[in-house]
Design a protein around this motif. Structure first.
Motif, PDB file in Angstrom:
ATOM      1  N   ALA A  17      82.847  24.395 104.338  1.00 28.54           N
ATOM      2  CA  ALA A  17      83.072  24.692 102.919  1.00 28.54           C
ATOM      3  C   ALA A  17      82.777  26.148 102.616  1.00 28.54           C
ATOM      4  CB  ALA A  17      82.207  23.784 102.057  1.00 28.54           C
ATOM      5  N   ALA A  18      81.690  26.676 103.163  1.00 26.06           N
ATOM      6  CA  ALA A  18      81.347  28.076 102.912  1.00 26.06           C
ATOM      7  C   ALA A  18      82.445  29.001 103.418  1.00 26.06           C
ATOM      8  CB  ALA A  18      80.018  28.419 103.588  1.00 26.06           C
ATOM      9  N   GLY A  19      82.989  28.703 104.599  1.00 21.14           N
ATOM     10  CA  GLY A  19      84.078  29.503 105.130  1.00 21.14           C
ATOM     11  C   GLY A  19      85.315  29.431 104.265  1.00 21.14           C
ATOM     12  N   SER A  20      85.647  28.249 103.770  1.00 20.61           N
ATOM     13  CA  SER A  20      86.822  28.085 102.911  1.00 20.61           C
ATOM     14  C   SER A  20      86.676  28.874 101.616  1.00 20.61           C
ATOM     15  CB  SER A  20      87.037  26.601 102.591  1.00 20.61           C
ATOM     16  OG  SER A  20      87.321  25.874 103.764  1.00 20.61           O
ATOM     17  N   LEU A  21      85.482  28.832 101.034  1.00 19.57           N
ATOM     18  CA  LEU A  21      85.244  29.570  99.797  1.00 19.57           C
ATOM     19  C   LEU A  21      85.351  31.077 100.036  1.00 19.57           C
ATOM     20  CD1 LEU A  21      82.229  27.459  98.490  1.00 19.57           C
ATOM     21  CD2 LEU A  21      84.515  27.549  97.457  1.00 19.57           C
ATOM     22  N   ALA A  22      84.772  31.547 101.159  1.00 22.52           N
ATOM     23  CA  ALA A  22      84.824  32.974 101.470  1.00 22.52           C
ATOM     24  C   ALA A  22      86.246  33.424 101.764  1.00 22.52           C
ATOM     25  CB  ALA A  22      83.924  33.272 102.671  1.00 22.52           C
ATOM     26  N   ARG A  23      87.022  32.550 102.324  1.00 23.99           N
ATOM     27  CA  ARG A  23      88.398  32.893 102.683  1.00 23.99           C
ATOM     28  C   ARG A  23      89.278  33.066 101.458  1.00 23.99           C
ATOM     29  NH1 ARG A  23      93.399  30.430 104.079  1.00 23.99           N
ATOM     30  NH2 ARG A  23      94.401  31.474 105.843  1.00 23.99           N
ATOM     31  N   ARG A  24      89.017  32.305 100.423  1.00 28.41           N
ATOM     32  CA  ARG A  24      89.967  32.238  99.315  1.00 28.41           C
ATOM     33  C   ARG A  24      89.493  32.920  98.034  1.00 28.41           C
ATOM     34  NH1 ARG A  24      91.872  26.163  98.818  1.00 28.41           N
ATOM     35  NH2 ARG A  24      93.255  27.157  97.295  1.00 28.41           N
ATOM     36  N   LEU A  25      88.200  33.232  97.934  1.00 27.98           N
ATOM     37  CA  LEU A  25      87.699  33.862  96.713  1.00 27.98           C
ATOM     38  C   LEU A  25      87.384  35.335  96.965  1.00 27.98           C
ATOM     39  CD1 LEU A  25      85.322  31.067  95.384  1.00 27.98           C
ATOM     40  CD2 LEU A  25      87.565  31.706  94.466  1.00 27.98           C
ATOM     41  N   SER A  26      87.692  36.169  96.013  1.00 21.51           N
ATOM     42  CA  SER A  26      87.475  37.603  96.151  1.00 21.51           C
ATOM     43  C   SER A  26      85.985  37.942  96.133  1.00 21.51           C
ATOM     44  CB  SER A  26      88.182  38.351  95.026  1.00 21.51           C
ATOM     45  OG  SER A  26      87.826  39.713  95.047  1.00 21.51           O
ATOM     46  N   PRO A  27      85.509  38.734  97.098  1.00 23.09           N
ATOM     47  CA  PRO A  27      84.099  39.149  97.091  1.00 23.09           C
ATOM     48  C   PRO A  27      83.780  40.086  95.926  1.00 23.09           C
ATOM     49  CG  PRO A  27      85.315  40.311  98.804  1.00 23.09           C
ATOM     50  CD  PRO A  27      86.243  39.276  98.259  1.00 23.09           C
ATOM     51  N   ALA A  28      84.799  40.590  95.261  1.00 21.79           N
ATOM     52  CA  ALA A  28      84.545  41.413  94.085  1.00 21.79           C
ATOM     53  C   ALA A  28      83.991  40.595  92.938  1.00 21.79           C
ATOM     54  CB  ALA A  28      85.838  42.115  93.649  1.00 21.79           C
ATOM     55  N   ASP A  29      84.263  39.283  92.962  1.00 26.57           N
ATOM     56  CA  ASP A  29      83.850  38.408  91.864  1.00 26.57           C
ATOM     57  C   ASP A  29      82.773  37.395  92.253  1.00 26.57           C
ATOM     58  OD1 ASP A  29      85.809  39.583  90.251  1.00 26.57           O
ATOM     59  OD2 ASP A  29      87.328  38.158  90.906  1.00 26.57           O
ATOM     60  N   THR A  30      82.652  37.111  93.541  1.00 25.25           N
ATOM     61  CA  THR A  30      81.779  36.019  93.977  1.00 25.25           C
ATOM     62  C   THR A  30      80.786  36.472  95.029  1.00 25.25           C
ATOM     63  OG1 THR A  30      83.434  35.347  95.614  1.00 25.25           O
ATOM     64  CG2 THR A  30      83.459  34.210  93.496  1.00 25.25           C
ATOM     65  N   GLU A  31      79.685  35.760  95.071  1.00 22.50           N
ATOM     66  CA  GLU A  31      78.639  35.973  96.068  1.00 22.50           C
ATOM     67  C   GLU A  31      78.282  34.600  96.639  1.00 22.50           C
ATOM     68  OE1 GLU A  31      75.063  38.669  95.313  1.00 22.50           O
ATOM     69  OE2 GLU A  31      74.199  36.655  95.104  1.00 22.50           O
ATOM     70  N   ILE A  32      78.484  34.431  97.934  1.00 20.65           N
ATOM     71  CA  ILE A  32      78.299  33.124  98.571  1.00 20.65           C
ATOM     72  C   ILE A  32      77.098  33.167  99.495  1.00 20.65           C
ATOM     73  CG2 ILE A  32      79.356  31.349 100.024  1.00 20.65           C
ATOM     74  CD1 ILE A  32      82.090  32.528  99.177  1.00 20.65           C
ATOM     75  N   THR A  33      76.163  32.242  99.284  1.00 23.33           N
ATOM     76  CA  THR A  33      74.964  32.143 100.118  1.00 23.33           C
ATOM     77  C   THR A  33      74.871  30.738 100.697  1.00 23.33           C
ATOM     78  OG1 THR A  33      73.772  33.745  98.742  1.00 23.33           O
ATOM     79  CG2 THR A  33      72.449  32.335 100.180  1.00 23.33           C
ATOM     80  N   VAL A  34      74.627  30.658 101.993  1.00 20.35           N
ATOM     81  CA  VAL A  34      74.415  29.378 102.664  1.00 20.35           C
ATOM     82  C   VAL A  34      72.941  29.276 103.042  1.00 20.35           C
ATOM     83  CG1 VAL A  34      74.937  27.964 104.683  1.00 20.35           C
ATOM     84  CG2 VAL A  34      76.754  29.260 103.581  1.00 20.35           C
ATOM     85  N   VAL A  35      72.316  28.170 102.684  1.00 14.35           N
ATOM     86  CA  VAL A  35      70.915  27.931 103.025  1.00 14.35           C
ATOM     87  C   VAL A  35      70.866  26.855 104.098  1.00 14.35           C
ATOM     88  CG1 VAL A  35      68.640  27.288 102.158  1.00 14.35           C
ATOM     89  CG2 VAL A  35      70.253  28.473 100.650  1.00 14.35           C
ATOM     90  N   ASN A  36      70.212  27.167 105.217  1.00 14.10           N
ATOM     91  CA  ASN A  36      70.088  26.195 106.303  1.00 14.10           C
ATOM     92  C   ASN A  36      68.729  26.353 106.958  1.00 14.10           C
ATOM     93  OD1 ASN A  36      71.803  24.103 107.606  1.00 14.10           O
ATOM     94  ND2 ASN A  36      71.274  25.214 109.464  1.00 14.10           N
ATOM     95  N   ALA A  37      68.151  25.244 107.405  1.00  9.37           N
ATOM     96  CA  ALA A  37      66.787  25.277 107.934  1.00  9.37           C
ATOM     97  C   ALA A  37      66.713  25.734 109.386  1.00  9.37           C
ATOM     98  CB  ALA A  37      66.145  23.892 107.800  1.00  9.37           C
ATOM     99  N   VAL A  38      67.825  25.703 110.118  1.00 10.11           N
ATOM    100  CA  VAL A  38      67.814  26.101 111.529  1.00 10.11           C
ATOM    101  C   VAL A  38      68.880  27.166 111.749  1.00 10.11           C
ATOM    102  CG1 VAL A  38      66.916  23.901 112.351  1.00 10.11           C
ATOM    103  CG2 VAL A  38      69.384  24.213 112.157  1.00 10.11           C
ATOM    104  N   PRO A  39      68.700  28.037 112.757  1.00  5.67           N
ATOM    105  CA  PRO A  39      69.638  29.159 112.944  1.00  5.67           C
ATOM    106  C   PRO A  39      70.941  28.789 113.620  1.00  5.67           C
ATOM    107  CG  PRO A  39      67.882  29.266 114.578  1.00  5.67           C
ATOM    108  CD  PRO A  39      67.511  28.162 113.624  1.00  5.67           C
ATOM    109  N   ASP A  40      71.005  27.601 114.238  1.00  4.96           N
ATOM    110  CA  ASP A  40      72.204  27.200 114.965  1.00  4.96           C
ATOM    111  C   ASP A  40      72.962  26.113 114.218  1.00  4.96           C
ATOM    112  OD1 ASP A  40      71.398  28.901 117.005  1.00  4.96           O
ATOM    113  OD2 ASP A  40      70.411  27.300 118.140  1.00  4.96           O
TER     114      ASP A  40
END
Length: 399
Positions: A17-40
């Motif tokens: 989902a994070a990739g889809s949002l980043a692919r289709r929304l302009s970074p000029a208008d949006t800021e996307i943050t993913v929170v995950n407890a493990v690095p992998d």
């Protein structure tokens, strides 16, 4: 000010989902943050292989999201406050400590963990394969049984069947058994059920049917009728449960603790919150709740991201099909079952089994892994700008 989108969880649903949002929304208008407890990224559908002693190539989330514009925050989610539109987190690396993340749109995709059902001894003595740390603990314990031993898998669902067959094939020195509350493979078509039983016979797996486990001890499990089943290792795979964070934060949840969503995966109680994957209580096209599964994670995350993008850009929200097509079940590395179901989730008479099904299952897993490793599928030149209209709640949903 940019529109802040926070995605909780980077499993199959959250990472895609994070990739889809980043692919289709302009970074000029949006800021996307993913929170995950493990690095992998954790290939949950392969954790029984990891536990059986096979090595899985890790995928660093930092590498996955590199160059996409998605910010990765390694932290554990400790609370959600939908009234204040904030998420409380605890840092897990030392680089970023405790804190709060504010959001304008939240996508909740924290998945699920093992359901212990309050059975005595499960938390203390049983193992599971619902997370990488727990799978590695089980791997270490099985490695200790170098001279042979007994392994009891509790649960006749997909996870239990895959775990039992994987252990029996990888470790023929072990005596593997499975405890089923009902009949083994009762939900399969007759032909697929016979295939499953032949696989269990070939691998030497003992099946205890109509056997509910009421307690787990260090070297045995106790059935409801008082029967003692020897087990040097008990693997608990009797269902999944979601974390109570959503309920504690005041989001409307089902009895299961899953977030109740509408057809677009939007919380029915808080319109700034969406849910996808195991933590979403979503009604499928057949009028029944979607089961917790990787397939459901795919459909719900596609619908959630499509709805978020449409509402933010002022376009019509598309209706993604929410169907459950069937089950693909690994029976070790060289055998599998593909069982299709009808609209009422009843098994069709047709099924695919054997090496062909195993290769198909491997293709599904590899495809899912590739999708996660390439979350934006390349970065397009043209991205959608946000609709300046502040109120987007009335955007029409496609029939």
């Amino acid at each position: 000010m940019k529109h802040r989108i926070v995605v909780l969880g980077a499993g199959y649903a959250g990472a895609f989902a994070a990739g889809s949002l980043a692919r289709r929304l302009s970074p000029a208008d949006t800021e996307i943050t993913v929170v995950n407890a493990v690095p992998d990224f954790v290939e949950r559908m392969r954790l029984h292989q990891l536990a059986a002693g096979q090595d899985l190539t890790p995928r660093k989330l930092a590498d996955v999201f590199a160059g996409t514009g998605v910010r990765l925050r390694l932290a554990r989610v400790t609370g959600v406050d939908p009234e204040r539109r904030s998420v409380a987190v605890t840092g897990v690396t030392g680089e970023e400590g405790d804190g709060e993340l504010s959001y304008d749109t939240l996508l909740y995709a924290l998945g699920s963990s093992v359901a212990r059902h309050g059975v005595p001894g499960v938390a203390e003595y049983a193992f599971d394969v619902t997370g990488r740390p727990s799978a590695l603990r089980l791997r270490e314990r099985l490695a200790d049984l170098s001279g042979g031993g007994t392994v009891l898998v509790v649960g006749e669902g997909l996870t239990g069947i895959e775990a039992a067959t994987e252990f029996a094939e990888s470790r023929p020195d072990l005596s593997v058994a499975l405890a089923a509350r009902g009949e083994l493979g009762a939900w399969l078509s007759p032909k697929a059920r016979r295939h499953l039983r032949r696989a269990f016979d070939r691998l030497g797996i003992t099946v205890h049917e109509h056997t509910g486990i009421e307690a787990v001890e260090p070297a045995r499990a106790i059935a409801a009728d008082g029967t003692s089943i020897p087990a040097d290792v008990t693997v608990w795979s009797a269902g999944f449960a979601v974390h109570p964070i959503a309920a504690a934060g005041g989001l409307e949840v089902a009895e299961s603790g899953q977030i109740v969503v509408d057809r677009t995966m939007r919380s029915v109680s808080h319109p700034d919150v969406y849910a996808a994957g195991d933590c979403a209580y979503a009604i499928g096209d057949n009028g029944r709740p979607l089961p917790m599964s990787c397939a459901s994670a795919g459909f719900t995350n596609m619908q959630a991201t499509a709805a978020i993008i449409a509402r933010l850009t002022g376009s019509e929200v598309p209706a993604i099909g929410l169907k459950y097509y069937g089950n693909h079940i690994s029976l070790g590395r060289r055998d599998a079952i593909f069982q299709m179901v009808d609209a009422d989730v009843r098994s069709k008479s047709w099924y695919l089994g054997g090496r062909t099904a195993a290769r198909l299952k491997s293709g599904v897993l590899n495809g899912a892994g590739w999708s996660i490793a390439h979350p934006t599928f390349g970065m397009p030149r043209r991205k959608h700008r946000l609709d300046p209209t502040p109120d987007r709640a009335g955007v029409r949903v496609a029939a």
